[in-house]
Enzyme design. Sequence first.
Site, mmCIF file in Angstrom:
data_model
loop_
_atom_site.group_PDB
_atom_site.id
_atom_site.type_symbol
_atom_site.label_atom_id
_atom_site.label_comp_id
_atom_site.label_asym_id
_atom_site.label_seq_id
_atom_site.Cartn_x
_atom_site.Cartn_y
_atom_site.Cartn_z
ATOM 1 N N HIS A 44 0.854 -1.179 0.000
ATOM 2 C CA HIS A 44 0.000 0.000 0.000
ATOM 3 C C HIS A 44 0.897 1.239 0.000
ATOM 4 C CE1 HIS A 44 1.134 -0.485 4.212
ATOM 5 N NE2 HIS A 44 1.054 0.841 4.263
ATOM 6 N N HIS A 130 5.645 5.747 -0.960
ATOM 7 C CA HIS A 130 6.422 4.531 -1.182
ATOM 8 C C HIS A 130 5.598 3.314 -0.797
ATOM 9 C CE1 HIS A 130 6.988 5.305 3.093
ATOM 10 N NE2 HIS A 130 7.204 4.000 3.220
#
Length: 187
Positions: A44, A130
Amino acid sequence: MDPRYHYFFAVKLPKEAKQFLKRWVEMNKEQYPFKRWVHYEDYHITLAFLGFAEQSMLKQIIMQVHETLTGVDPFKLTIDQLGTFGKKTNPRIFWAGVHHSDSLCSIQKKVYNQCIRTGFELDRKPFRPHITLARKWNGEEPFNDKTLTSITIEGNSVTFQVEEIVLYETHLNQIPKYHEFYCFSLK
């Protein structure tokens, strides 16, 4: 005993993006000896980490984020790079990054600010989108960041449509450990 789960808002990666990253990890894991690899279902992009939250606060933030995201359109992201956080020769986080997206930055700012207004105390570090792939460098030699290149398979990157923002609940004793607590569809 009542479990005390942690919560966070994140971009939900679609199946094709998770499968791409899973395949890349399987092909490159030996080159990067990290101690713990993240389960591919847990991939995620975190927007705001809330930590522990009372149910009343969760209900409030869900309503407010729902209003904040009303009318926000889906958008595309491309996974295009690798990076690390922590000490250069002994990183604690190994991640895949996405090409800059004004839409992603805008959504993160909206969600983050709504959480602050609701009373959550959030990390003040700048947003660095990220996808965590692994944790804790475990190599016999120091980590060499010169090995970090673009993240491709057979020369191809992956671009995906972001259609959902999710409030995840963390279950540390399970794999995968992040469970959807509430999902916000972008339309």
